[in-house]
Design an enzyme around this catalytic site. Structure first.
Site, short mmCIF file in Angstrom:
data_model
loop_
_atom_site.label_atom_id
_atom_site.label_comp_id
_atom_site.label_asym_id
_atom_site.label_seq_id
_atom_site.Cartn_x
_atom_site.Cartn_y
_atom_site.Cartn_z
N SER A 245 0.84 -1.20 0.19
CA SER A 245 -0.07 0.04 0.14
C SER A 245 0.83 1.28 -0.06
O SER A 245 2.09 1.11 0.35
CB SER A 245 -0.90 -0.13 1.22
OG SER A 245 -1.78 -1.14 1.19
N SER A 283 -3.43 -3.65 -3.04
CA SER A 283 -2.64 -2.26 -2.59
C SER A 283 -3.77 -1.24 -2.06
O SER A 283 -4.77 -0.75 -2.59
CB SER A 283 -1.92 -1.90 -3.76
OG SER A 283 -0.87 -0.76 -3.11
N ASP A 285 -4.20 2.17 -1.71
CA ASP A 285 -3.39 3.40 -2.14
C ASP A 285 -4.40 4.81 -1.84
O ASP A 285 -5.25 4.93 -2.62
CB ASP A 285 -3.20 3.42 -3.61
CG ASP A 285 -2.29 1.97 -4.05
OD1 ASP A 285 -1.66 1.55 -3.04
OD2 ASP A 285 -2.61 1.58 -4.93
#
Length: 370
Positions: A245, A283, A285
């Site tokens: 991340s 991930s 983000d």
């Protein structure tokens, strides 16, 4: 306690020709009033039979420790991919602001940091600011479980207090520091990175600063200034699939409305994308943008019935968008360049990016002078 001064080279020290004009610190602290603090937790001793600590916490104080801590800060939020957590964002979406410090840490310590920020704020009553019945701190996380035993809850309230009490302006340490201590980026050691841009717009000078906690990406996709560096640096691979991340916090002194700050937060995603990631399913983000302009001290009954809000025209924001993407991209590469190799839990080892190898690749692509 971690020094705030960086002891490692930065991307520009390698000769990498990043575009745009950086501020004097090339950091989020180039935005006047902002202070950043770290507490880095590294230990090989186990807690209750659990593994070693390779973790920490980073704090960002939008108005500094001596400023009006509880004064609202106008903000916008954008999730490039939502496999992660950042608290307080529902209220940012609803009201367009948040109050108090920002915290960034590992996934399982998010609750500890959230509560500890509240306790720290309660101990520091603000004069001249209407007391709030409740506070919703902004705390983001990325997962450092490859190197750190997150289940041991190594980050304590004392570490959060240290990060808040030592927050300062100026040059910032990067890489293996604060919440970025155990993080991995493009299968190299990653962590904390920062950068800034100074722009001229409509006769005024404004600063855009960024701080990232970079913990994402797989090696073959790594790009630096458009060069496919990851295709050439193939040693010490860790995994095959995208994971991890990134938290990107963008700050500016430009007067912007919350809707405009949300647009700025989206451009942080473009800066992340410039490094090569597709923002994979695994991930988280998450991008936050805030402005220190338009200081509002109170929402009490004594406040004016109609408030004033200064803001730049929407059709003149392109230069701020580009500055944001540039600063985020450079902050990520700064995190890679500053990070040092690390051995963590179960003797897992993560290599740092080789500076000479990066320069050699960039020269081959004629992006660096011989």
């Amino acid at each position: 306690m971690t020094s705030h001064a960086s002891e490692r080279p930065r991307a520009r020290n390698l000769g990498l020709p990043f575009p745009g004009k950086a501020g004097p610190f090339n950091a989020i602290t180039d935005v006047a009033g902002i202070e950043v603090g770290y507490s880095t937790v590294v230990s090989d001793s186990s807690i209750s039979g659990r593994g070693p600590a390779r973790t920490g916490v980073t704090t960002i104080l939008p108005r500094g420790r001596t400023g009006p801590l509880r004064a609202p800060v106008w903000a916008g939020f954008h999730s490039l991919n939502g496999n992660g957590e950042m608290t307080g964002t529902h209220w940012i979406k609803e009201a367009g602001y948040f109050t108090g410090p920002i915290g960034i840490t590992n996934t399982h310590s998010l609750g500890t940091v959230h509560q500890s920020i509240l306790q720290w704020m309660i101990r520091r009553p603000d004069t001249g600011v209407e007391p709030y019945k409740f506070m919703l701190p902004v705390v983001g996380e990325t997962c450092d479980a490859y190197l750190n035993d997150m289940d041991a809850f190594h980050v304590t309230s004392a570490h959060v207090t240290e990060a808040l009490d030592t927050a300062a302006s100026g040059f910032l340490a990067e890489g293996n520091v604060g919440g970025g201590t155990g993080m991995i980026c493009f299968e190299f050691k990653g962590g904390t990175g920062t950068s800034s841009r100074v722009i001229e717009l409509l006769g005024a000078s404004y600063t855009v600063g960024c701080l990232v906690q970079a913990n994402f990406g797989i090696r073959p996709l790594l790009k630096i200034l458009g060069v496919p560096v990851g295709e050439h640096l193939t040693d010490n691979r860790l995994w095959a699939g995208e994971q991890g991340s990134i938290i990107a916090v963008v700050a500016t002194d430009a007067p912007l409305m919350p809707t405009q700050l949300e647009r700025l937060a989206r451009r942080a995603g473009l800066g992340i994308g410039r490094t090569g990631t597709p923002s994979g399913d695994g991930s988280g983000d998450l991008c936050l943008a805030f402005s220190t302009a338009n200081l509002t001290m109170s929402e009490s009954a004594a406040a004016p019935a109609v408030g004033d809000l200064a803001f730049l025209p929407n059709n003149r924001l392109d230069i701020l968008f580009e500055a944001t993407a540039q600063a985020v991209e450079e902050a990520i590469i700064n995190a890679l360049v500053a990070a040092e190799p690390m051995v963590g839990r179960e003797n897992r080892s993560v290599a740092a990016i080789d500076h000479d190898a990066v320069k050699a690749v960039m020269r081959n692509y004629r992006r660096l002078k011989a």
